[in-house]
Scaffold this active site. Structure first.
Site, PDB file in Angstrom:
ATOM      1  CD  GLU A 176      24.233  59.988  28.809  1.00 45.34           C
ATOM      2  OE1 GLU A 176      24.692  59.286  28.196  1.00 45.34           O
ATOM      3  OE2 GLU A 176      23.915  60.031  30.117  1.00 45.34           O
TER       4      GLU A 176
ATOM      5  CD  GLU B 217      21.081  62.394  34.047  1.00 46.32           C
ATOM      6  OE1 GLU B 217      21.934  61.318  34.936  1.00 46.32           O
ATOM      7  OE2 GLU B 217      21.342  62.779  33.151  1.00 46.32           O
TER       8      GLU B 217
HETATM    9  O1  G3I Z   1       7.686  54.199  28.866  1.00 45.81           O
HETATM   10  C1  G3I Z   1       8.013  52.810  29.274  1.00 45.81           C
HETATM   11  C2  G3I Z   1       6.340  52.524  29.342  1.00 45.81           C
HETATM   12  O2  G3I Z   1       5.423  53.152  28.689  1.00 45.81           O
HETATM   13  C3  G3I Z   1       6.667  50.426  29.242  1.00 45.81           C
HETATM   14  O3  G3I Z   1       5.753  49.598  30.032  1.00 45.81           O
HETATM   15  C4  G3I Z   1       7.989  50.614  30.588  1.00 45.81           C
HETATM   16  C5  G3I Z   1       9.156  49.257  30.464  1.00 45.81           C
HETATM   17  O4  G3I Z   1       9.983  49.017  31.103  1.00 45.81           O
HETATM   18  O5  G3I Z   1       8.964  51.385  30.255  1.00 45.81           O
HETATM   19  C6  G3I Z   1       9.026  52.587  30.128  1.00 45.81           C
HETATM   20  O6  G3I Z   1      10.722  53.036  29.206  1.00 45.81           O
HETATM   21  C7  G3I Z   1      10.862  53.324  30.468  1.00 45.81           C
HETATM   22  C8  G3I Z   1      11.491  54.576  31.266  1.00 45.81           C
HETATM   23  O7  G3I Z   1      12.681  54.671  31.605  1.00 45.81           O
HETATM   24  C9  G3I Z   1      10.378  54.760  31.955  1.00 45.81           C
HETATM   25  O8  G3I Z   1      10.317  54.166  32.892  1.00 45.81           O
HETATM   26  C10 G3I Z   1      12.234  52.272  29.876  1.00 45.81           C
HETATM   27  O9  G3I Z   1      12.840  51.049  29.942  1.00 45.81           O
HETATM   28  C11 G3I Z   1      13.449  52.260  30.357  1.00 45.81           C
HETATM   29  O10 G3I Z   1      15.043  52.197  30.046  1.00 45.81           O
HETATM   30  C12 G3I Z   1      13.622  53.950  31.198  1.00 45.81           C
HETATM   31  O11 G3I Z   1      14.960  54.610  31.957  1.00 45.81           O
HETATM   32  C13 G3I Z   1      15.543  55.321  31.852  1.00 45.81           C
HETATM   33  C14 G3I Z   1      17.193  55.978  30.993  1.00 45.81           C
HETATM   34  O12 G3I Z   1      17.168  57.061  31.999  1.00 45.81           O
HETATM   35  C15 G3I Z   1      16.357  55.295  29.980  1.00 45.81           C
HETATM   36  O13 G3I Z   1      15.732  56.731  29.045  1.00 45.81           O
HETATM   37  C16 G3I Z   1      15.666  55.732  33.583  1.00 45.81           C
HETATM   38  O14 G3I Z   1      14.700  55.297  34.566  1.00 45.81           O
HETATM   39  C17 G3I Z   1      16.386  56.873  33.843  1.00 45.81           C
HETATM   40  O15 G3I Z   1      16.406  56.730  34.936  1.00 45.81           O
HETATM   41  C18 G3I Z   1      18.102  56.962  33.221  1.00 45.81           C
HETATM   42  O16 G3I Z   1      17.469  58.592  33.151  1.00 45.81           O
HETATM   43  C19 G3I Z   1      19.535  58.405  32.606  1.00 45.81           C
HETATM   44  C20 G3I Z   1      19.137  59.873  32.254  1.00 45.81           C
HETATM   45  O17 G3I Z   1      18.390  60.581  31.642  1.00 45.81           O
HETATM   46  C21 G3I Z   1      20.716  60.537  31.261  1.00 45.81           C
HETATM   47  N1  G3I Z   1      21.810  60.253  32.505  1.00 45.81           N
HETATM   48  C22 G3I Z   1      21.876  58.604  32.590  1.00 45.81           C
HETATM   49  C23 G3I Z   1      20.733  58.292  33.261  1.00 45.81           C
HETATM   50  C24 G3I Z   1      21.032  57.197  33.838  1.00 45.81           C
HETATM   51  O18 G3I Z   1      21.153  55.591  32.849  1.00 45.81           O
END
Ligand code: G3I
Length: 366
Positions: free
Chosen positions: A149, A278
């Protein structure tokens, strides 16, 4: 010749997954982005992953902030659990992701950097992560999303820390570092080009839709972001930057997938591959999860699967999760969208599983 399964037999087979055998027959890398906690604790999730997938990826736990939480500390625990399970299952792994502007650790985003010092950190990160999996799980991690991205909808570069401090060449440097760390893996640039107008960038960040962008826009030249990617990859190939392909993230809207064969029609002539990396199908929560939406949902999955099977430059379709219970969608869209995956909240199969099975079977007997 197209084969169809009797309904009862299909229901029994797909209860715990069934897509792996026809995917293998069709020479398709097929599978899911995985959550290590679900993989460790939900038997149905484990069975589906084992019985459906030939390749898996790691939804979050290879990202910089989670795998490299302190400057000199790497934490591979959760990523290793997924890769070890894949290895035990005889599956390949697509690494996700080495350089992305999201989920970066505070020490990186709050640090004071020069071009040289940030390049050195990026090289250390890429080298350490790629080498870890190369050495500990030989031959299992076969592909990496190297950079994610990097463009705005208007085709300009996204204003990330890497762009600001290193400059335009951070992307080619990242690919060079990855290739140096493992000469045998396939290296992909990974982005999304559809869906800006309703549920993608606009909804999540407020960035307006790019000119020409509609959910089904399939002409790369009409999408400044796609055109900028084409120009970058064309330049990379001309200059010998080590890159093998382009990942289309494919977070598509119900009934509105672009034609990826058309969108990617410039990729093959460059000697590159493309992949649906994805895939999920966003359903408006207000429409609900019912027979009408499941029918359109199944057709939308099959449309993207079809595009990959039809193209001699695509051999990979990865879904962004296994079942709706662990999907990123509702949380990230304030509940606007849901029901994006092919198994429901209870890990029971939807119509999309049957339709994809039939499409894979048809491909395997072609
Ligand atoms: O690891 C922490 C955990 O310690 C905590 O307790 C918890 C509380 O909310 O959060 C956890 O982190 C989260 C993580 O996912 C793991 O579950 C983050 O807050 C959350 O922001 C994160 O979201 C991910 C997002 O990317 C942001 O990185 C989504 O699951 C994931 O599906 C999404 O994937 C992205 C691809 O990598 C790139 N393309 C877009 C796609 C969708 O947004």
């Amino acid at each position: 010749m197209r084969r169809t399964l009797p309904v009862l037999l299909a229901t029994v087979i797909i209860a715990a997954g069934c897509l792996r055998a026809p995917a293998e027959e069709a020479d398709l890398n097929f599978g899911y982005a995985l959550d290590p906690f679900a993989l460790a604790s939900i038997p149905q999730y484990q069975a589906i992953v084992a019985n459906d997938a030939t390749m898996v990826t790691v939804e979050n736990y290879m990202k910089w902030g989670l795998i490299h939480p302190n400057p000199s500390t790497y934490d591979f625990t959760l990523a290793d659990q997924i890769v070890a399970t894949a290895q035990a299952n005889g599956q390949q792994v697509r690494g996700h992701v080495l350089v992305w502007h999201t989920q970066l650790p505070g020490w990186l985003t709050n640090g004071t950097w020069t071009r040289d010092s940030l390049l050195a950190v990026m090289e250390d990160h890429i080298t350490t992560v790629v080498t870890h999996f190369r050495d500990n799980f030989p031959g299992v991690v076969t592909h990496w999303d190297v950079v994610n991205e990097a463009f705005n909808p208007d085709g300009s570069r996204r204003d990330t820390i890497f762009q600001q401090v290193i400059g335009d060449d951070y992307i080619e440097k990242a690919f060079a570092f990855a290739r140096a760390a493992d000469p045998d893996i396939s290296l992909f640039y990974n982005d999304f080009y559809d869906d800006f107008s309703l549920a993608g960038e606009t909804l999540l960040t407020g960035v307006p839709a790019g000119p020409g962008a509609t959910p089904t826009q399939s002409d790369c030249a009409q999408l400044p972001k796609c055109a900028a990617t084409q120009a970058m990859l064309t330049d990379f190939v001309a200059r010998g930057v080590p890159i093998d392909g382009l990942g289309f993230q494919a977070h598509v809207l119900l009934g509105q997938a672009p034609d990826y064969v058309e969108l990617a029609d410039w990729v093959g002539p460059l000697g590159l591959e493309w992949a649906a990396t994805e895939l999920d199908v966003k359903v408006l929560s207000s429409l609900g999860d019912n027979s009408a939406t499941r029918s359109a949902h199944a057709d939308t999955f099959v449309s993207v699967l079809d595009d990959c099977l039809e193209s001699d430059r695509c051999d990979t379709v990865i879904l962004w999760g296994v079942g709706d219970a662990h999907s990123w969608l509702p949380g990230f869209t304030n509940g606007l969208f849901d029901y994006g995956l092919i198994y429901d909240d209870d890990y029971l199969p939807k119509l999309a599983v049957v339709k994809m099975f039939e499409r894979l079977e048809a491909a395997s007997v072609d």
